[in-house]
Every structure is written in C-alpha cells, then in structure tokens.
Design an enzyme around this catalytic site. Sequence first.
Site, short mmCIF file in Angstrom:
data_model
loop_
_atom_site.label_atom_id
_atom_site.label_comp_id
_atom_site.label_asym_id
_atom_site.label_seq_id
_atom_site.Cartn_x
_atom_site.Cartn_y
_atom_site.Cartn_z
N ARG A 154 0.85 -1.20 0.00
CA ARG A 154 0.00 0.00 0.00
C ARG A 154 0.88 1.24 0.00
O ARG A 154 1.78 1.36 0.84
CB ARG A 154 -0.89 0.02 1.24
CG ARG A 154 -1.91 -1.09 1.34
CD ARG A 154 -2.53 -1.10 2.73
NE ARG A 154 -1.51 -1.34 3.75
CZ ARG A 154 -1.67 -1.02 5.04
NH1 ARG A 154 -2.76 -0.42 5.45
NH2 ARG A 154 -0.70 -1.28 5.90
N CYS A 263 -2.67 1.16 -8.92
CA CYS A 263 -3.04 -0.27 -9.01
C CYS A 263 -4.48 -0.52 -9.42
O CYS A 263 -4.73 -1.14 -10.46
CB CYS A 263 -2.77 -0.95 -7.67
SG CYS A 263 -1.02 -1.05 -7.25
#
Length: 437
Positions: A154, A263
Amino acid sequence: MRITMIGSGYVGLVSGACFSDFGHDVICVDKDETKIAALEAGKMPIFEPGLDTLVASNVAAGRLRFTTDLKAAVAGADAIFIAVGTPSRRGDGHADLSYVFAATREIAEAIDGPVVVVTKSTVPVGTGDKVEEILNELAGDFPIAVVSNPEFLREGAAIGDFKRPDRIVIGTEDSRAQQVMRDVYRPLYLNESPILFTGRRTSELIKYAANAFLATKITFINEIADLCEAVGANVKDVSRGIGLDNRIGSKFLHAGPGYGGSCFPKDTLALLKTAEDYETPVRIVEAVVQVNDTRKRAMGRKVIAALGGGDGTSVRGKTVAVLGLTFKPNTDDMRDAPSLAIVQSLLDAGIMVRAHDPEGMEIAKTMMPDITYCSDAYAAAQGADAVVIVTEWNIYRALDLKRLAATMAAPVMVDLRNVYPPSDAERAGFAYSSIGR
C-alpha cells in the site's frame, strides 16, 4: 544472497531497500540516469514515509547500490526481480508488457549462470510463460526458473507491508526456485509470515483478483452511501455495522469520491481484458469500473450543487478551494486520482480552483496547470466560495474551522472523505455536506 532489481520505481525501490535491510546484497537497475544519480545522492524519486532513511542506512552499510549497467548487475545474481511498469495500454486497457519483455531480453543477454528470474511487476495471466520462452530462446543453456511473486504494497505504508506482510505469494513448481525464494524471504520467517506456493498462472491471477475485490468493496460502499443520502441514513454507521462482521471486515469500507492510484484502475481494466480474451466475462468487475468512473464526475457535480448551481444556476466565476490532490494520503502519487476528474469538472463549469496538497503539488502542476497552487489550506480558502476536502491528509483533520470559514467569501464545505462531524462544521458556520450522511 545477491539480488538484482530491474526497475527502481515504486515497487523496485521499496522492495530492493527492504531486501537489503534483510541483509541481502541488492543492486537496483534503472535506465534513467538522472534517477540513478539522484538515488546515489540520497534523493528519492517518490514520497514514501521512511524510505529515504531506509535507503541511506543500507547504502552506508554497503548492501544497496544503484546502477544503469544491467549487464554488470545481472552477472552472478542468485535472483533477478523484474519490477518495471505495466501501465494500461493506451486505447484498449490491456496491460502494457513492453517494458517487461524488453527487460527480459536484456536479462537473457547478460545471464552468466543458473538463476531465478522473478516477475514482481503486476502482469496478466500467462506473462511468465512468455518471459520463460524469451529466456530459453536467448539465454543459452543455463538453468533458468521463472517465478511469479506479486507485490501487495500500500502506498504510504509500503515498508511496513513488505516487512510484515499478510502473505507472500510465490508462483512456481520448480523445487530449486522454491528454495531460492525461501532463502530470499527467510528473514520474514521470524514474523511467521505465511508463504503460499502456487502455480505461476495462479500467482499472477491472485494479484488481480485481490485488487479487483478491494475495488469492489470501495465501490459497493460508495453506492450504499448514495442510498444513505436518499433515505436519511448514515453510511459511517452502516460501514461499522457491516464491518464488525468478521466475514466482511471493516477495511476498504470508507465512502469517498472513488478509488484511484497506480493499481486499482489499471488492474481492474487488465483483469477485464484477460477475461475478455478467455471469453469468461467478470460482470461484477465491469460494473465496478463503470461505477467508479461515473462517481468521480458525480463528485464534481456535488460541489457545483453545493455552490448553488444544482438547479441550473450559473456558478461561472466562483472560486473553490480543493484540499488534497493525491489519490490517498502519505504519497505523492497522482495517477487516476479523483481530484483530476473533480477539478476538471469545476474548470468546465467556469469555476476557478485554488488547491493545496502536502506532497502532490509538484506532480499536479504538470497535470493540472490551469489552477492556482497555495502554501496551505488557509491560503487556498482565502476568498473562496467553497472548500472541498478530496484527500484525507492528517493536516486537514484538525483545521481551525472558524478561522477557515472567516477567510472565505462564503463558508461552504464539501467533505468528500467525511473527516468532520457535521455538527462541528456547522457550529463553525459552514453550510456542510459530506458523503452518505
């Protein structure tokens, strides 16, 4: 172990720095001479909390180096990681694998012994087969194993995610490659991080399936937020009420302006294209992509309505302060950020935009040159007709709301991240609106 990381972008740099911190000898390769020179000087090409310190300490220890010379970096490596970009291909949404295959060809020409080549880049199912085909064709008779090892980092928490992962997915059925990968990740055994060995194609699909599922959770709660507004419910309580069910979980159930970043947008599109190629449509993901794209534009209309333009009244010439430009806090990543669509819809309506972001403004200036960038939130709000919270940076969580309202031409706040309790904003004099409340 000696590890070579091809690509010194977000994934390659974070992974390389963390591997070196495990005690491995790591060399990161990149074609961009300016980037390599900056890294050698201790300047990071991205903003990621703690990365500069991690890189500096491992460079000083002699475990981490940077170069543009791929051939020299590959020679003698135990494991070569491919961590180059796989952006959406312009025009059709397929993942652009040209960088992966170009790196593979260069690796093949430089290999001088048995090695494990690992795809760390996010790649569609079957990419490893093509990488293996290229290597077998060009690299001679050396034993080469191709492994899939997707990343689950992340942005803003990447170092912690790498060192304390939920799981490590390794796609290979080659026993030698499995042992090499165990050695690469051996330091994490102390944390009891689960390692899942699968087939290579399964590993490639896991990454896409994971991101599509998380994107689905975000999109689901955003649609529930719209329903909450219509029926008079509170989406924060709904999120908590369903998130306490451990079959569902609370993560990724925060209503907002839609997902963005490096992403989710490209990976959901790539998964759709893979499903299309194999004639197995994934209709839930199709809906997720469509709803998310629509939502970003709808947030612009929400701001215009708060300005009084919802009934067709012109808002041309008004000024809006936008707080937060990056797709999430603790990164400077502007890729597919909701702010891009929101700001464009405001500009299209003739609204002047003043903006602030703690880390993203330099990149934003190249993408949104027609807005004014300010030194802080209060400067952005000076004389504005509305203020919009787009990214929930910590510095926006404790604003002096009375001071903020006093600087504005009209105290209107549109809180797209539900940062403030409505009562707090209204007590400060704001006409306040948020998401799903």
